[in-house]
Motif scaffolding. Structure first.
Motif, PDB file in Angstrom:
ATOM      1  N   LEU A 113       3.697   5.230   3.157  1.00  0.00           N
ATOM      2  CA  LEU A 113       4.504   4.129   2.645  1.00  0.00           C
ATOM      3  C   LEU A 113       4.719   3.126   3.763  1.00  0.00           C
ATOM      4  CD1 LEU A 113       6.316   2.895   0.421  1.00  0.00           C
ATOM      5  CD2 LEU A 113       8.186   4.306   1.297  1.00  0.00           C
ATOM      6  N   LEU A 114       4.379   1.862   3.504  1.00  0.00           N
ATOM      7  CA  LEU A 114       4.539   0.794   4.492  1.00  0.00           C
ATOM      8  C   LEU A 114       3.869   1.148   5.815  1.00  0.00           C
ATOM      9  CD1 LEU A 114       8.287  -0.143   3.825  1.00  0.00           C
ATOM     10  CD2 LEU A 114       6.241  -1.274   2.940  1.00  0.00           C
ATOM     11  N   GLY A 115       2.720   1.822   5.734  1.00  0.00           N
ATOM     12  CA  GLY A 115       1.957   2.148   6.920  1.00  0.00           C
ATOM     13  C   GLY A 115       2.399   3.406   7.646  1.00  0.00           C
ATOM     14  N   GLU A 116       3.454   4.075   7.162  1.00  0.00           N
ATOM     15  CA  GLU A 116       3.966   5.279   7.809  1.00  0.00           C
ATOM     16  C   GLU A 116       3.551   6.514   7.009  1.00  0.00           C
ATOM     17  OE1 GLU A 116       5.468   5.257  10.723  1.00  0.00           O
ATOM     18  OE2 GLU A 116       5.412   3.072  10.814  1.00  0.00           O
ATOM     19  N   PRO A 140       0.832  -1.214   0.000  1.00  0.00           N
ATOM     20  CA  PRO A 140       0.000   0.000   0.000  1.00  0.00           C
ATOM     21  C   PRO A 140       0.864   1.261   0.000  1.00  0.00           C
ATOM     22  CG  PRO A 140      -0.790  -1.583   1.628  1.00  0.00           C
ATOM     23  CD  PRO A 140       0.523  -2.106   1.133  1.00  0.00           C
ATOM     24  N   ILE A 141       0.514   2.203  -0.861  1.00  0.00           N
ATOM     25  CA  ILE A 141       1.278   3.438  -0.979  1.00  0.00           C
ATOM     26  C   ILE A 141       0.344   4.529  -1.508  1.00  0.00           C
ATOM     27  CG2 ILE A 141       2.026   2.874  -3.330  1.00  0.00           C
ATOM     28  CD1 ILE A 141       4.683   4.232  -2.725  1.00  0.00           C
ATOM     29  N   SER A 142       0.539   5.755  -1.035  1.00  0.00           N
ATOM     30  CA  SER A 142      -0.288   6.860  -1.519  1.00  0.00           C
ATOM     31  C   SER A 142       0.517   8.147  -1.456  1.00  0.00           C
ATOM     32  CB  SER A 142      -1.566   6.992  -0.678  1.00  0.00           C
ATOM     33  OG  SER A 142      -1.259   7.361   0.662  1.00  0.00           O
ATOM     34  N   GLY A 143       0.017   9.181  -2.127  1.00  0.00           N
ATOM     35  CA  GLY A 143       0.689  10.473  -2.177  1.00  0.00           C
ATOM     36  C   GLY A 143       0.451  11.127  -3.524  1.00  0.00           C
ATOM     37  N   VAL A 144       0.834  12.384  -3.620  1.00  0.00           N
ATOM     38  CA  VAL A 144       0.697  13.137  -4.861  1.00  0.00           C
ATOM     39  C   VAL A 144       2.079  13.587  -5.309  1.00  0.00           C
ATOM     40  CG1 VAL A 144      -0.330  15.140  -5.986  1.00  0.00           C
ATOM     41  CG2 VAL A 144      -1.630  13.877  -4.251  1.00  0.00           C
ATOM     42  N   VAL A 145       2.411  13.294  -6.574  1.00  0.00           N
ATOM     43  CA  VAL A 145       3.751  13.544  -7.089  1.00  0.00           C
ATOM     44  C   VAL A 145       3.789  14.856  -7.871  1.00  0.00           C
ATOM     45  CG1 VAL A 145       5.602  12.647  -8.549  1.00  0.00           C
ATOM     46  CG2 VAL A 145       4.153  11.074  -7.257  1.00  0.00           C
ATOM     47  N   GLY A 146       4.803  15.664  -7.593  1.00  0.00           N
ATOM     48  CA  GLY A 146       5.107  16.831  -8.405  1.00  0.00           C
ATOM     49  C   GLY A 146       6.533  16.720  -8.906  1.00  0.00           C
ATOM     50  N   ALA A 147       6.792  17.093 -10.167  1.00  0.00           N
ATOM     51  CA  ALA A 147       8.121  16.903 -10.722  1.00  0.00           C
ATOM     52  C   ALA A 147       8.460  17.989 -11.728  1.00  0.00           C
ATOM     53  CB  ALA A 147       8.218  15.533 -11.388  1.00  0.00           C
ATOM     54  N   ILE A 191       6.689   6.470  15.087  1.00  0.00           N
ATOM     55  CA  ILE A 191       6.685   5.294  14.222  1.00  0.00           C
ATOM     56  C   ILE A 191       5.355   4.579  14.423  1.00  0.00           C
ATOM     57  CG2 ILE A 191       7.867   3.166  13.628  1.00  0.00           C
ATOM     58  CD1 ILE A 191      10.405   4.316  14.792  1.00  0.00           C
ATOM     59  N   GLU A 192       4.479   4.729  13.449  1.00  0.00           N
ATOM     60  CA  GLU A 192       3.107   4.249  13.603  1.00  0.00           C
ATOM     61  C   GLU A 192       2.991   2.733  13.522  1.00  0.00           C
ATOM     62  OE1 GLU A 192       0.394   6.390  11.093  1.00  0.00           O
ATOM     63  OE2 GLU A 192       1.585   8.222  11.215  1.00  0.00           O
ATOM     64  N   GLY A 193       3.956   2.076  12.919  1.00  0.00           N
ATOM     65  CA  GLY A 193       3.868   0.631  12.762  1.00  0.00           C
ATOM     66  C   GLY A 193       4.236  -0.162  13.998  1.00  0.00           C
ATOM     67  N   LEU A 194       4.764   0.499  15.036  1.00  0.00           N
ATOM     68  CA  LEU A 194       5.145  -0.218  16.247  1.00  0.00           C
ATOM     69  C   LEU A 194       3.907  -0.589  17.062  1.00  0.00           C
ATOM     70  CD1 LEU A 194       8.264   1.812  17.462  1.00  0.00           C
ATOM     71  CD2 LEU A 194       8.219  -0.383  16.273  1.00  0.00           C
TER      72      LEU A 194
END
Length: 297
Positions: A58-61, A27-34, A118-121
């Motif tokens: 990314l990876l739950g973080e 799972p991954i999310s976000g908005v890319v600008g380049a 660290i949200e995954g802990l």
């Protein structure tokens, strides 16, 4: 051919679309600008420029932002001046990936990171606190979407470790590659005791490695205080004053595969134990208080 073509502001491109195209399954999310500069030919294109990902997950973080300067060709992808931020936490990074050899090289520095970010802990009660930092560099091969390290060097530390607001100490680790092995050295403190240890693992594969860590002399009072913090007070006299005083010295031997941590095993060995009744204690045997001492052999 492609010559001096600039592409700016790919800001409506959702990151999951790019990840799916690249074969990324997590799972991954976000908005890319380049902002990109394209050159070369249709058969051998090259690109350079800057990329920024806003509100990535990314990876739950969840992070605030990731940005980097990039260069890409058919044989090599490079990132430099990279920074991932989450509040005061910063991850500085650079690296490269060679698709033909499936080889990844990286250099990272983490600062300003606290354990509670660290949200995954897993959530614990009480929740430990610490200031985390690291500097790691190395290389790895990407095999079946899994990293197999070929080199790893650097340091990592957890400072100002606290539990339920009570200061406990710190832990520092040094990593060094030697041929196909990863050597680990530990140094730190807990209460008045020092921690020292050494470990060794294979950089790749599933073979189990080992770590031996020693904890120097700790008083019975500190042991009781740690027990209370960990919720063991009913076993350790429920906060009442101990009728004896003394110390404990221990070491722990751990054996584990870095790819199968759930199969880890550990042995706790008591190297030295001494218990002596306090002057206020009155044994019913009639023996003088100063004559009663318990020690391991």
């Amino acid at each position: 051919g492609i010559r001096d073509r600039d592409v700016t502001g790919v800001q409506t491109c959702a990151l999951p679309i790019l990840a799916q195209a690249a074969g990324w399954s997590e799972p991954i999310s976000g908005v890319v600008g380049a902002t990109l500069h394209l050159e070369g030919t249709l058969q051998h294109p090259q690109a350079s420029g800057s990329v920024e990902v806003s509100s990535p997950t990314l990876l739950g973080e969840k992070l605030d932002r990731i940005r980097a300067t990039i260069r890409a060709s058919e044989n090599l992808y490079e990132a430099s001046n990279g920074e991932a931020s989450d509040g005061p936490a910063r991850v500085l990074f650079s690296g490269s990936y060679a698709p033909a050899a499936s080889e990844l090289r990286f250099d990272t520095t983490i600062s300003g990171l606290t354990l509670n970010r660290i949200e995954g802990l897993p959530k614990l009660d009480p929740q430990p606190e610490a200031q985390l930092s690291s500097t790691l560099r190395g290389s790895a091969r990407v095999i079946n979407r899994r990293l197999e390290f070929t080199e790893l060097n650097g340091t990592a530390s957890a400072r100002s470790i606290r539990l339920a607001g009570t200061p406990l100490g710190e832990l520092n680790a040094t990593f060094r590659s030697q041929a196909t092995d990863l050597l680990v050295n530990l140094a730190g403190s807990v209460k008045e005791s020092t921690i020292s240890g050494q470990g060794q693992w294979k950089l790749s594969g599933n073979e189990a490695g080992s770590l031996s860590a020693r904890v120097s002399r700790m008083s019975t009072k500190s042991i009781r205080d740690l027990g209370e913090l960990l919720g063991l007070a009913p076993v350790l006299t429920q906060g009442t004053e101990l009728p004896f005083e003394g110390f404990l010295e221990t070491h722990v031997d751990v054996r584990a595969s870095l790819t199968k941590l759930e199969d880890a095993s550990a042995d706790l060995i008591v190297d030295a134990l001494r218990l002596t009744p306090k002057r206020t204690a009155s044994p019913s045997t009639g023996t003088a208080v100063q004559d009663v001492t318990l020690e391991n052999s």
